[in-house]
Scaffold this motif. Structure first.
Motif, PDB file in Angstrom:
ATOM      1  N   LYS A  22      -0.168   8.599   0.881  1.00  0.00           N
ATOM      2  CA  LYS A  22      -0.618   9.535  -0.165  1.00  0.00           C
ATOM      3  C   LYS A  22      -0.657  10.957   0.392  1.00  0.00           C
ATOM      4  N   ASN A  77       0.808  -1.232   0.000  1.00  0.00           N
ATOM      5  CA  ASN A  77       0.000   0.000   0.000  1.00  0.00           C
ATOM      6  C   ASN A  77       0.836   1.275   0.000  1.00  0.00           C
ATOM      7  N   LYS A 118      -2.182   3.275   2.643  1.00  0.00           N
ATOM      8  CA  LYS A 118      -2.443   3.884   1.330  1.00  0.00           C
ATOM      9  C   LYS A 118      -2.792   5.372   1.502  1.00  0.00           C
TER      10      LYS A 118
END
Length: 292
Positions: free
Chosen positions: A220, A37, A216
């Motif tokens: 990000k 991820n 994830k």
């Protein structure tokens, strides 16, 4: 700039079975979950790994297991620190660091050395450490702040001291470090709640606790922060905010392990003197994950 440690590192938990032995199957699941991820690097044997209640043999076995699972995919950082300088040096000398990219070395705790004592401690470690060193300043746990001047002094004088995981929860101290640091020195947030702001101000990212449960989204967010895209990054920050509060409400890592239990990645078991998260907190965490 050492690009290996730009972005999101996660301070991995040590998952336990119900008998409190290390759960290596769960460890593999968590490591894979994070690498797949998008986290940039993994931190082994930090505070979140309950390093103070892990035996030397377990630490070696856990490190070897993570090295094998990782198989060179992302950089690895290993926690080696303590209040006895001679013992820290001995551990560095006796540890196979061939697959490790840096050590994370916590400032001496309990003994409360002066700033000169802290400087001499890390000077001695720098002299024997064959790989990069990331200082770890966490005054809430050590009871002694490493002052920005001491960190900058170490950064300027020792080539293998490449960064600091700063976890004093002080925006002012972060900004002092960012203002005065050598250009290629990494200021890494150790505070999940401040990580985005620090990154946007010129920091190098984070070594995160919550990031390993939401790798994830968290990685990000930090990547957007590194690009200076505050508007998009804060959308992730606001989604994660309540979760960050919950995992630190009782103790770390009981909170993050309760998250992992809800995600079916490992049990919530911790070793004494820590106790598992209360049912009330587990319920809040469960509701947060469902809404997330």
């Amino acid at each position: 700039m050492n690009n290996k440690f730009l972005g999101t590192g996660v301070a991995l938990v040590t998952p336990f079975k119900s008998d409190l032995s290390v759960d290596y199957d769960a460890l593999k699941k968590i490591v894979e979950f994070n690498i797949k991820n998008g986290v940039e690097y993994l931190v082994i044997s930090g505070t979140t790994a309950e390093s103070v209640t892990i035996t030397k043999q377990e630490k070696k076995a856990i490190t070897e297991a993570i090295v094998e699972i990782n198989n060179g995919r992302v950089p690895l950082v290993l926690g080696i620190g303590g209040s006895n300088t001679a013992l820290v040096i001995e551990e560095i000398k006796n540890t196979d660091l061939s697959a490790i990219d840096a050590i994370l070395s916590v400032s001496p705790y309990y003994t409360k050395p002066t700033q000169e004592g802290v400087y001499q401690h890390f000077k001695a470690i720098s002299a024997v450490c064959p790989i990069d060193i990331i200082l770890y300043n966490v005054p809430g746990r050590t009871s002694k702040n490493i002052e920005p001047d001491t960190i900058i002094r170490l950064a300027n004088e020792f080539e293998n001291i490449v960064g600091v995981k700063e976890a004093g929860n002080s925006t002012y101290q972060y900004l002092q470090l960012l203002k005065n640091k050598p250009e290629d020195f990494l200021v890494i947030s150790g505070d999940d709640d401040l990580a985005l702001g620090v990154t946007l101000a010129g920091g190098s990212g984070v070594i995160s606790v919550i990031g390993q449960a939401f790798p994830k989204e968290f990685s990000k967010m930090i990547r957007l922060g590194l690009k200076g895209d505050a508007k998009q990054a804060y959308k992730f920050h606001y989604r994660l905010m309540d979760g960050i509060d919950y995992i630190f409400e009782e103790n770390n890592p009981a909170g993050i392990k309760a998250v992992f239990e809800a995600l079916n990645l490992c049990s919530s078991a911790v070793r004494l003197p820590l106790v598992t998260a209360s049912e009330a907190l587990k319920s809040k965490i469960s509701d947060f994950i469902k809404a997330f």
